[in-house]
Design a protein around this motif. Sequence first.
Motif, PDB file in Angstrom:
ATOM      1  N   VAL A  35       0.856  -1.195   0.000  1.00 55.28           N
ATOM      2  CA  VAL A  35       0.000   0.000   0.000  1.00 55.28           C
ATOM      3  C   VAL A  35       0.890   1.243   0.000  1.00 55.28           C
ATOM      4  O   VAL A  35       1.815   1.348   0.812  1.00 55.28           O
ATOM      5  N   SER A  36       0.612   2.157  -0.924  1.00 55.54           N
ATOM      6  CA  SER A  36       1.400   3.391  -1.035  1.00 55.54           C
ATOM      7  C   SER A  36       0.894   4.476  -0.086  1.00 55.54           C
ATOM      8  O   SER A  36      -0.276   4.481   0.288  1.00 55.54           O
ATOM      9  N   ALA A  37       1.794   5.377   0.244  1.00 52.17           N
ATOM     10  CA  ALA A  37       1.393   6.610   0.930  1.00 52.17           C
ATOM     11  C   ALA A  37       1.186   7.691  -0.125  1.00 52.17           C
ATOM     12  O   ALA A  37       1.857   7.691  -1.160  1.00 52.17           O
ATOM     13  N   THR A  38       0.249   8.591   0.122  1.00 53.31           N
ATOM     14  CA  THR A  38       0.037   9.696  -0.831  1.00 53.31           C
ATOM     15  C   THR A  38      -0.466  10.939  -0.108  1.00 53.31           C
ATOM     16  O   THR A  38      -1.095  10.835   0.955  1.00 53.31           O
ATOM     17  N   THR A  39      -0.191  12.096  -0.714  1.00 53.76           N
ATOM     18  CA  THR A  39      -0.723  13.354  -0.174  1.00 53.76           C
ATOM     19  C   THR A  39      -2.028  13.746  -0.865  1.00 53.76           C
ATOM     20  O   THR A  39      -2.636  14.740  -0.499  1.00 53.76           O
ATOM     21  N   ARG A  40      -2.449  12.977  -1.858  1.00 54.35           N
ATOM     22  CA  ARG A  40      -3.704  13.369  -2.505  1.00 54.35           C
ATOM     23  C   ARG A  40      -4.895  12.998  -1.624  1.00 54.35           C
ATOM     24  O   ARG A  40      -4.785  12.125  -0.759  1.00 54.35           O
ATOM     25  N   SER A  41      -6.015  13.658  -1.862  1.00 54.04           N
ATOM     26  CA  SER A  41      -7.191  13.429  -1.020  1.00 54.04           C
ATOM     27  C   SER A  41      -7.838  12.099  -1.371  1.00 54.04           C
ATOM     28  O   SER A  41      -7.808  11.679  -2.534  1.00 54.04           O
ATOM     29  N   PRO A  42      -8.434  11.437  -0.371  1.00 47.98           N
ATOM     30  CA  PRO A  42      -9.134  10.174  -0.639  1.00 47.98           C
ATOM     31  C   PRO A  42     -10.299  10.410  -1.594  1.00 47.98           C
ATOM     32  O   PRO A  42     -10.989  11.425  -1.497  1.00 47.98           O
ATOM     33  N   ARG A  43     -10.501   9.486  -2.538  1.00 51.20           N
ATOM     34  CA  ARG A  43     -11.700   9.537  -3.373  1.00 51.20           C
ATOM     35  C   ARG A  43     -12.801   8.742  -2.694  1.00 51.20           C
ATOM     36  O   ARG A  43     -12.535   7.969  -1.761  1.00 51.20           O
ATOM     37  N   LEU A  44     -13.998   8.888  -3.208  1.00 49.07           N
ATOM     38  CA  LEU A  44     -15.149   8.199  -2.607  1.00 49.07           C
ATOM     39  C   LEU A  44     -14.878   6.687  -2.517  1.00 49.07           C
ATOM     40  O   LEU A  44     -14.509   6.056  -3.511  1.00 49.07           O
ATOM     41  N   GLY A  45     -15.027   6.146  -1.342  1.00 49.66           N
ATOM     42  CA  GLY A  45     -14.873   4.702  -1.166  1.00 49.66           C
ATOM     43  C   GLY A  45     -13.455   4.262  -0.836  1.00 49.66           C
ATOM     44  O   GLY A  45     -13.241   3.113  -0.470  1.00 49.66           O
ATOM     45  N   GLU A  46     -12.477   5.148  -0.984  1.00 49.22           N
ATOM     46  CA  GLU A  46     -11.096   4.769  -0.666  1.00 49.22           C
ATOM     47  C   GLU A  46     -10.884   4.774   0.843  1.00 49.22           C
ATOM     48  O   GLU A  46     -11.316   5.704   1.537  1.00 49.22           O
ATOM     49  N   GLU A  47     -10.204   3.732   1.330  1.00 53.54           N
ATOM     50  CA  GLU A  47      -9.987   3.611   2.773  1.00 53.54           C
ATOM     51  C   GLU A  47      -8.524   3.795   3.117  1.00 53.54           C
ATOM     52  O   GLU A  47      -7.657   3.233   2.441  1.00 53.54           O
ATOM     53  N   ASP A  48      -8.257   4.503   4.174  1.00 52.83           N
ATOM     54  CA  ASP A  48      -6.886   4.686   4.650  1.00 52.83           C
ATOM     55  C   ASP A  48      -6.322   3.328   5.085  1.00 52.83           C
ATOM     56  O   ASP A  48      -6.968   2.586   5.831  1.00 52.83           O
ATOM     57  N   GLY A  49      -5.121   3.000   4.596  1.00 53.93           N
ATOM     58  CA  GLY A  49      -4.485   1.719   4.967  1.00 53.93           C
ATOM     59  C   GLY A  49      -4.877   0.577   4.048  1.00 53.93           C
ATOM     60  O   GLY A  49      -4.313  -0.503   4.126  1.00 53.93           O
ATOM     61  N   VAL A  50      -5.891   0.799   3.204  1.00 49.65           N
ATOM     62  CA  VAL A  50      -6.302  -0.252   2.255  1.00 49.65           C
ATOM     63  C   VAL A  50      -5.899   0.169   0.846  1.00 49.65           C
ATOM     64  O   VAL A  50      -5.097  -0.495   0.189  1.00 49.65           O
ATOM     65  N   ASN A  51      -6.460   1.312   0.387  1.00 44.20           N
ATOM     66  CA  ASN A  51      -6.099   1.807  -0.944  1.00 44.20           C
ATOM     67  C   ASN A  51      -4.794   2.602  -0.889  1.00 44.20           C
ATOM     68  O   ASN A  51      -3.930   2.429  -1.750  1.00 44.20           O
ATOM     69  N   TYR A  52      -4.697   3.451   0.098  1.00 46.24           N
ATOM     70  CA  TYR A  52      -3.490   4.266   0.321  1.00 46.24           C
ATOM     71  C   TYR A  52      -3.373   4.538   1.808  1.00 46.24           C
ATOM     72  O   TYR A  52      -4.351   4.397   2.554  1.00 46.24           O
ATOM     73  N   PHE A  53      -2.184   4.943   2.212  1.00 44.94           N
ATOM     74  CA  PHE A  53      -2.047   5.628   3.492  1.00 44.94           C
ATOM     75  C   PHE A  53      -2.117   7.119   3.175  1.00 44.94           C
ATOM     76  O   PHE A  53      -1.222   7.656   2.512  1.00 44.94           O
ATOM     77  N   PHE A  54      -3.170   7.778   3.601  1.00 49.74           N
ATOM     78  CA  PHE A  54      -3.345   9.198   3.284  1.00 49.74           C
ATOM     79  C   PHE A  54      -2.577  10.057   4.293  1.00 49.74           C
ATOM     80  O   PHE A  54      -2.733   9.883   5.510  1.00 49.74           O
ATOM     81  N   LYS A  55      -1.731  10.921   3.757  1.00 50.64           N
ATOM     82  CA  LYS A  55      -0.837  11.724   4.591  1.00 50.64           C
ATOM     83  C   LYS A  55      -0.978  13.196   4.233  1.00 50.64           C
ATOM     84  O   LYS A  55      -1.257  13.528   3.064  1.00 50.64           O
ATOM     85  N   THR A  56      -0.733  14.075   5.184  1.00 53.93           N
ATOM     86  CA  THR A  56      -0.588  15.500   4.852  1.00 53.93           C
ATOM     87  C   THR A  56       0.783  15.679   4.192  1.00 53.93           C
ATOM     88  O   THR A  56       1.661  14.813   4.286  1.00 53.93           O
ATOM     89  N   ARG A  57       0.939  16.837   3.561  1.00 52.38           N
ATOM     90  CA  ARG A  57       2.224  17.149   2.938  1.00 52.38           C
ATOM     91  C   ARG A  57       3.362  17.159   3.974  1.00 52.38           C
ATOM     92  O   ARG A  57       4.443  16.620   3.726  1.00 52.38           O
TER      93      ARG A  57
END
Lengths: 190, 190
Positions: A35-57
């Motif tokens: 699973v990649s980390a990204t600074t982009r915003s989650p899209r509908l249905g995307e889960e943190d830790g599943v699709n991406y690890f969502f991070k601030t800049r």
Amino acid sequence: MAKGILFILSGPSGVGKGTVCTALRGKISDLVYSVSATTRSPRLGEEDGVNYFFKTRDQFLNMMQNDQLLEHAEYVGNYYGTPRDFVEKTLLSGNDIILEIEVQGALQVKEKFPEGVFIFLLPPSLDELKDRIRGRGTENQATIDHRMSVAVDEINLMEHYDYAVVNDQIDSACKRIESIIVAEHCKVKR
Amino acid sequence: MAKGILFILSGPSGVGKGTVCTALRGKISDLVYSVSATTRSPRLGEEDGVNYFFKTRDQFLNMMQNDQLLEHAEYVGNYYGTPRDFVEKTLLSGNDIILEIEVQGALQVKEKFPEGVFIFLLPPSLDELKDRIRGRGTENQATIDHRMSVAVDEINLMEHYDYAVVNDQIDSACKRIESIIVAEHCKVKR
């Protein structure tokens, strides 16, 4: 328990990395997807830790500075990267992990994680690759030519990889990669 | 045409090298069996070039002196060895070749032919190996103890091999070796 192995599946854009990766995960249930980390915003249905690890800049820059990413890149204003921590924890739990990534990213991973197994996915021919890039139907001729020239440059980087697998048919490419996974687990040095 | 690969299947006496090798050849029709040279006389039905290359003692010594053998050993008064010529011609024709051999012979081959792929066949456990040696029913206790001690010494030489395959079930050992064969053909360095 034996440690897992990190397999890096890479190759030029249009070669079918994503399709082969999805097919492999369907066949090998305990192969974990990196699973990649990204600074982009989650899209509908995307889960943190599943699709991406969502991070601030700030969080992402912090990970970069603390060598917590095996590779990273910027793409249309957002950062993307491979968290080292997730990979290492998965391997320690005894699971293999597959990282699907473009060529420049794979070469970054090789510097930080040389014990990974690097697999280069090849098109059956350059004509076939051109057809696949053109087949998406969204690119003009200049873009197609540019992408072909990038692909040729990338194929010349194949020597840095451990294995080359021709993606002639998804099923046979998958079988070869499954063989590589089995063989790597039989290596005495592991 | 791509060159073939020499696979060396080795391991302690009693581990089942012969059985696995025969099963593999049954599954992979173009896997060529490495035919040995010997100074012993042909037995009924044995054909020169099929079962063995039958040589006089002078011919065999001549092959040794001219570095025409990848390994050799003396056994109850006769010489046995692996002719380099047969191996190289087979590989050039694009076929893989399998050489089934005991551990000391395999280490000789490694010196002369390091580009071979060295596979060590392991028993599931030392108890299991003892059962297999005892199961032949032809050995007394001292002989069994001696062969077990040789086997343990040989297993300690596994580090010189590329792959280790546990012979728990003939079929699963064969599948692992088939995977090793496929994976080796995908190696970029080849």
